[in-house]
Design an enzyme around this catalytic site. Structure first.
Site, PDB file in Angstrom:
ATOM      1  CB  CYS A   1       2.496  59.979  20.946  1.00 22.56           C
ATOM      2  SG  CYS A   1       2.267  59.718  22.714  1.00 22.56           S
TER       3      CYS A   1
ATOM      4  CB  CYS B   1       6.701  61.530  25.957  1.00 27.88           C
ATOM      5  SG  CYS B   1       7.677  60.346  26.927  1.00 27.88           S
TER       6      CYS B   1
ATOM      7  CB  SER C   1      -0.475  61.976  22.886  1.00 27.59           C
ATOM      8  OG  SER C   1      -0.293  60.842  23.665  1.00 27.59           O
TER       9      SER C   1
ATOM     10  CG  ASP D   1       9.749  58.553  20.790  1.00 22.84           C
ATOM     11  OD1 ASP D   1       9.832  58.991  21.955  1.00 22.84           O
ATOM     12  OD2 ASP D   1       9.520  57.363  20.526  1.00 22.84           O
TER      13      ASP D   1
HETATM   14  P1  4NP Z   1       5.535  58.930  23.545  1.00 22.03           P
HETATM   15  O1  4NP Z   1       7.012  58.454  23.936  1.00 22.03           O
HETATM   16  O2  4NP Z   1       5.125  58.110  22.351  1.00 22.03           O
HETATM   17  O3  4NP Z   1       5.709  60.372  23.218  1.00 22.03           O
HETATM   18  O4  4NP Z   1       4.679  58.692  24.768  1.00 22.03           O
HETATM   19  C1  4NP Z   1       7.351  57.111  24.152  1.00 22.03           C
HETATM   20  C2  4NP Z   1       7.064  56.520  25.347  1.00 22.03           C
HETATM   21  C3  4NP Z   1       7.429  55.201  25.582  1.00 22.03           C
HETATM   22  C4  4NP Z   1       8.062  54.498  24.574  1.00 22.03           C
HETATM   23  C5  4NP Z   1       8.335  55.084  23.361  1.00 22.03           C
HETATM   24  C6  4NP Z   1       7.980  56.402  23.143  1.00 22.03           C
HETATM   25  N1  4NP Z   1       8.456  53.172  24.801  1.00 22.03           N
HETATM   26  O5  4NP Z   1       9.117  52.581  23.926  1.00 22.03           O
HETATM   27  O6  4NP Z   1       8.144  52.598  25.869  1.00 22.03           O
END
Ligand code: 4NP
Length: 162
Positions: A12, A17, A19, A129
């Site tokens: 991800c 979150c 992955s 997301d």
């Molecule tokens: P993930 O979610 O890609 O499912 O781990 C996110 C975690 C952090 C961020 C974006 C999405 N971020 O912008 O920091």
């Protein structure tokens, strides 16, 4: 990991979150099927902002409600060597898929798939997301990853005759 016959990487954006949730749920499926000696599992992010961190508290809480402990997972960025190492590289959304496709050597590109293609009964393309949303987003991620993990293991068992 090289000792495993099939290696699976979930990807991800942040690797805190979606992955890690996919990694933990797929690991449970594989453990239950007694295939953990044959299937290697890891997760990574296309971005490095959270490298070294455990999964997001909200993702951990969602998993804990269903008896899954994700606290030992640590985020890392996708490495150039991942494309050669992993047989299945599963992107959570189209943006992750595009990033992987651009960076992957052409000979390994057919290893990259959207994870949702394995989620039978869910007519969605992406695992959305959940980072900037509410609790609902994390419950949705969990449900989608659970269904896709089952479908992925069925696919691997069928294809590799495990
Ligand atoms: P993930 O979610 O890609 O499912 O781990 C996110 C975690 C952090 C961020 C974006 C999405 N971020 O912008 O920091």
């Amino acid at each position: 990991m090289p000792d495993r016959e099939v290696r699976v990487l979930f990807v991800c954006l942040g690797n805190i979150c979606r992955s890690p949730t996919a990694e933990a749920l797929f690991r449970r499926e594989v453990d239950t099927a007694k295939l953990s000696a044959r299937i290697g599992i890891d997760s990574a992010g296309t971005g490095a902002w959270h490298a070294g961190e455990p999964p997001d508290k909200r993702a951990q809480a969602e998993a804990r409600k269903r008896g899954i402990d994700m606290s030992s997972i640590r985020a890392r960025k996708v490495r150039a060597s991942d494309y050669a190492e992993f047989d299945y590289i599963l992107a959570m959304d189209n943006e992750n898929h595009a990033h992987l496709t651009v960076n992957c050597p052409a000979k390994y590109r057919d290893r990259i798939h959207l994870f949702t293609v394995f989620a039978d009964g869910f007519d969605v393309e992406e695992v959305p997301d959940p980072y900037y949303g509410g609790e609902d987003g994390f419950a949705n991620v969990f449900q989608l990853c659970e269904a896709a993990s089952r479908g992925l293991l069925d696919h691997i068992r069928d294809k590799h005759r495990f």
